[in-house]
Design an enzyme around this catalytic site. Structure first.
Site, PDB file in Angstrom:
ATOM      1  N   PHE A  58       1.345   2.169  -4.012  1.00  0.00           N
ATOM      2  CA  PHE A  58       0.744   2.706  -2.773  1.00  0.00           C
ATOM      3  C   PHE A  58      -0.259   1.908  -2.117  1.00  0.00           C
ATOM      4  O   PHE A  58      -0.315   1.551  -0.879  1.00  0.00           O
ATOM      5  CB  PHE A  58       0.194   4.005  -2.927  1.00  0.00           C
ATOM      6  N   GLU A  59      -1.083   1.306  -2.827  1.00  0.00           N
ATOM      7  CA  GLU A  59      -2.307   0.387  -2.126  1.00  0.00           C
ATOM      8  C   GLU A  59      -1.758  -0.726  -1.441  1.00  0.00           C
ATOM      9  O   GLU A  59      -2.099  -1.218  -0.580  1.00  0.00           O
ATOM     10  CB  GLU A  59      -3.363   0.159  -3.198  1.00  0.00           C
TER      11      GLU A  59
END
Ligand SMILES: *[C@@H]1O[C@H](CO)[C@@H](O)[C@H](O)[C@H]1NC(C)=O
Ligand SMILES: *[C@@H]1O[C@H](CO)[C@@H](O)[C@H](O)[C@H]1NC(C)=O
Ligand SMILES: *[C@@H]1O[C@H](CO)[C@@H](O)[C@H](O)[C@H]1NC(C)=O
Ligand SMILES: *[C@@H]1O[C@H](CO)[C@@H](O)[C@H](O)[C@H]1NC(C)=O
Ligand SMILES: *[C@@H]1O[C@H](CO)[C@@H](O)[C@H](O)[C@H]1NC(C)=O
Length: 551
Positions: free
Chosen positions: A462-463
Site C-alpha cells: 500500500f505504501e
C-alpha cells in the site's frame, strides 16, 4: 530441257546443217507473240532490216529446222512478204520460229516465240492474256481494241464488244463504238471488268474471228479541293537561342501545282533577312497514292537569334484561295516542374527510410550518442540516484533479477547508482517518508512486474503504491516498466500501471539467468539503458568499462 538451252541447241543444229554459212545469232526476242487457239496471227521479223541496206532476203524457219516456211498462201502456215502467217494458229504451234535475213555476203538470225492459248473454261478469253487499262473515274473513258491494223481496216470493220463475255448494247447511251475504240460514258466502278472485242476477218475466202481481251479497272479521282496548310498551324514553337531550325510548310492539294512562300511582315523572308543565316529552300512536290499532292517548302535558320523570337512567320499559298498560317518562336520554358517532382519524391523517400531506420535503430543511436564525448556528464540536478527500483516481493526469479542481475549490469557494468527497495532502506525509517524522499532523489522509477500470487501482489504494498501514485501525479519522474515474464492479465493491476503500459509499453525480460544475460549489449539491457538517463560515470562508455565509483 531447259528453256535457255533450247535455242542454243537449235542454233548448233542450224550451224551444223549450214556449215558454209556464218550467221550472226541474235538469240531470242524478249517479246513473245500470242494467239488464241483457232484465230489468225501474223508475226513480223524481230530483226532490224535497215542494217542490211538493200538487196536482202527474209526467210522464216520453223523450230530452227532448215526447212523454211512455205510461201504457198494456201498453206495454213506460210510466209507472206516478211511476215509469217498462221491461218489460224493451233495450240501445238506454240514454238520458236527463226527469222533469218541474208544479203550476198552476210547473215543475221533471231528466234521468236509464239504462244497459242486456249480460252478459260466457259469464258471468251484467257485470264493470263489480258491487256490492262486503268483509268480515273470521270465523265467518259475510251477502251481500245489493240493490234488489229495488220488484219483489218479498222475504219471499215465492224467490231463487237463484250463485257464478261456478254455482248454490250452499243446502241445504248452508255456506249459509243468508233473504229477500234469503245467509249464508256459516266464511268463508275461498276464499269470495271473484263472486256472483249471481236472482229471477223476474211483471208483466202475463209472466215476467221479475231478477239482481244481487256481488263479495265477504275480509280476514283480525288475531288479538286482548295489547298490546305497542314503545317504550320498558327502554333508556338520552343527553340533554343543559337540552335539550328528548319521550319517546313506542308500543303495538301489536288489539281494544279501551287506555289508556297514563307513571309514575315508582308515580306518574303529571304528578302526580309537578306542574310545567309536564313535560307528559303525551293519547294518540293510529291504525288500521294490517293491522287492528292503535297507541296513542302523549308525555311532554315542556321542559328536562331534573339530577333527571331515572337515573330509571326507566315506560310502563304498562292492559288485561287490564298490560305496562310503562321508559327511563332518562343524561348523554351525551363522545366522546373519535373525537377521539383523528382526532388520531392526523393525527399519523401529519404524521409520514410530515415523514419524506419530511426524506429529500428533508435535505441542503438541514442546509446551510441550517449557513449560519444559530446554528452555532458555529471549533470548537476541535485539527484542522488539514477533509478529507484520497485518490485513485488519474493519469488525466486524476482529476487534473482532485482537483487543480482540489475545491480550486476546497471551498477557494476554501466555505472548507474540504484536505490533498490528491499536492499538499500535502513531499518526503522518511516516507510512512506523514506519512499517519497528517495523517489524525489531518483531520476527514474523502475517497476518490475511479475505474475505474482494474490498475497504478494503489488497493490498490497500500500505504501509503495501511494508513493507511486504521488510520483506519477506530480509527474516528477519517468517510469520504466519491466515484465519479468509475460503478463497476460492486467485487470488486477493498479490503474497507474495500466496507464503507463498503455502510454509507453513495457520491456519484457526474455533472458535466462545465465552469463550471457549479463551483457549490457543484449536487446533487453539496451532497451533499459535507453530509457535510463545517460550514465554519470566517466569510464562507462557503452558499459564496456567497469567503474567502481558508484558501486
Ligand atoms: C550485207 O550486210 C552487211 C551488214 O550490214 C553489209 O556490211 C554489207 O555491205 C551488205 N552487203 C551487200 C552486198 O549489200
Ligand atoms: C533472194 O531470193 C531470190 C529468189 O530466191 C534470189 O534470186 C536472190 O538471189 C536472193 N538474194 C540474196 C541476196 O540471197
Ligand atoms: C477479269 O480478269 C482478271 C484477270 O485478268 C480476273 O482477276 C478478274 O476476276 C476478272 N474479272 C471478272 C469480273 O471476271
Ligand atoms: C534545310 O533543312 C532541311 C531539314 O533539316 C535539310 O534537309 C535541308 O538540307 C536544309 N537546307 C539547306 C539549304 O540548308
Ligand atoms: C514591317 O513593315 C512595315 C512596313 O514596311 C515597317 O514600317 C515596319 O518597320 C516593319 N516591321 C518590322 C518589325 O520589321
Amino acid at each position: 530441257m531447259s528453256m535457255q538451252l533450247f535455242p542454243l541447241l537449235l542454233c548448233l543444229t542450224y550451224l551444223a546443217s549450214h556449215k558454209a554459212e556464218l550467221c550472226e545469232d541474235y538469240g531470242v526476242d524478249y517479246d513473245r507473240a500470242y494467239a488464241s487457239d483457232g484465230q489468225p496471227v501474223y508475226i513480223s521479223c524481230p530483226l532490224n532490216y535497215a542494217q542490211m541496206k538493200h538487196d536482202f532476203n527474209v526467210t522464216w524457219y520453223i523450230n530452227g529446222s532448215q526447212t523454211q516456211v512455205s510461201a504457198d498462201t494456201q498453206s495454213r502456215i506460210h510466209q507472206n512478204g516478211n511476215l509469217i502467217k498462221f491461218l489460224p494458229a493451233r495450240l501445238d504451234d506454240t514454238e520458236y520460229y527463226a527469222c533469218v535475213i541474208r544479203n550476198s555476203t552476210y547473215c543475221i538470225r533471231q528466234l521468236k516465240k509464239l504462244e497459242v492459248f486456249k480460252n478459260d473454261e466457259g469464258l471468251c478469253y484467257n485470264n493470263g492474256i489480258m491487256f490492262l487499262s486503268e483509268e480515273f473515274t470521270s465523265l467518259s473513258k475510251t477502251i481500245n481494241c489493240p493490234y488489229l491494223d495488220d488484219y483489218v481496216d479498222v475504219k471499215k470493220a465492224e467490231i463487237k464488244w463484250f463485257k464478261e463475255c456478254q455482248p454490250l448494247d452499243l446502241s445504248s447511251d452508255k456506249y459509243f463504238a468508233s473504229n477500234d475504240d469503245l467509249t464508256l460514258k459516266n464511268v463508275t466502278q461498276k464499269d470495271e471488268g473484263n472486256y472483249t472485242c471481236e472482229v471477223s476477218f476474211e483471208y483466202n475466202a475463209k472466215e476467221f474471228t479475231i478477239s482481244r481481251a481487256i481488263d479495265f479497272s477504275t480509280r476514283v479521282q480525288p475531288l479538286i479541293s482548295a489547298p490546305v496548310i497542314t503545317y504550320p498551324k498558327n502554333n508556338i514553337m520552343s527553340v533554343q537561342t543559337g540552335s539550328y531550325l528548319s521550319l517546313t510548310c506542308e500543303v495538301l492539294y489536288s489539281g494544279d501545282v501551287v506555289d508556297i512562300v514563307w513571309s514575315y511582315n508582308e515580306t518574303l523572308v529571304d528578302d526580309y533577312y537578306a542574310d545567309s543565316r536564313v535560307v528559303l529552300e525551293d519547294p518540293h512536290y510529291a504525288l500521294l497514292p490517293d491522287g492528292h499532292r503535297i507541296a513542302t517548302r523549308n525555311l532554315n535558320f542556321s542559328e536562331i537569334k534573339e530577333e527571331d523570337y515572337n515573330r509571326k512567320f507566315f506560310c502563304e499559298v498562292y492559288s485561287p484561295v490564298n490560305p496562310k498560317a503562321y508559327v511563332i518562336l518562343k524561348h523554351p520554358d525551363t522545366n522546373f516542374q519535373g525537377f521539383l517532382i523528382a526532388f520531392f519524391v526523393v525527399l519523401v523517400f529519404v524521409t520514410i527510410i530515415s523514419i524506419i531506420a530511426i524506429k529500428i535503430f533508435k535505441v542503438d543511436i541514442v546509446l551510441l550518442y550517449r557513449s560519444s564525448c559530446f554528452v555532458q556528464r555529471n549533470i548537476q540536478d541535485g539527484k542522488v540516484y539514477d533509478a529507484y527500483i520497485m518490485s513485488p516481493k519474493s519469488t525466486y526469479n524476482m529476487d534473482m533479477f532485482v537483487l543480482k542481475l540489475l545491480p550486476e549490469v546497471l551498477e557494476r557494468q554501466c555505472g548507474y547508482r540504484l536505490f533498490i527497495f528491499g536492499r538499500d532502506e535502513l531499518p526503522g525509517e518511516a516507510m512512506a517518508d523514506l519512499i517519497d524522499e528517495t523517489i524525489s532523489q531518483s531520476r527514474r522509477l523502475v517497476i518490475v512486474l511479475g505474475n505474482t500470487s494474490s498475497e504478494n501482489r503489488l497493490e498490497n504494498d500500500f505504501e509503495q503504491q501511494i508513493a507511486m501514485y504521488d510520483a506519477l501525479i506530480r509527474n516528477k519522474i519517468k517510469v520504466i516498466l519491466i515484465e519479468l515474464e509475460k503478463i497476460t492479465d492486467y485487470t488486477n493491476m493498479p490503474e497507474s500501471i495500466k496507464y503507463i503500459k498503455q502510454k509507453q509499453g513495457v520491456i519484457r525480460w526474455k533472458g535466462q539467468f545465465t552469463e550471457s544475460s549479463l551483457s549490457p549489449k543484449t536487446n533487453f539491457w539496451k532497451n533499459v539503458r535507453y530509457l535510463m538517463p545517460p550514465t554519470q560515470g566517466l569510464y562507462s562508455q557503452d558499459c564496456d568499462h567497469i567503474t567502481s565509483e558508484h558501486v
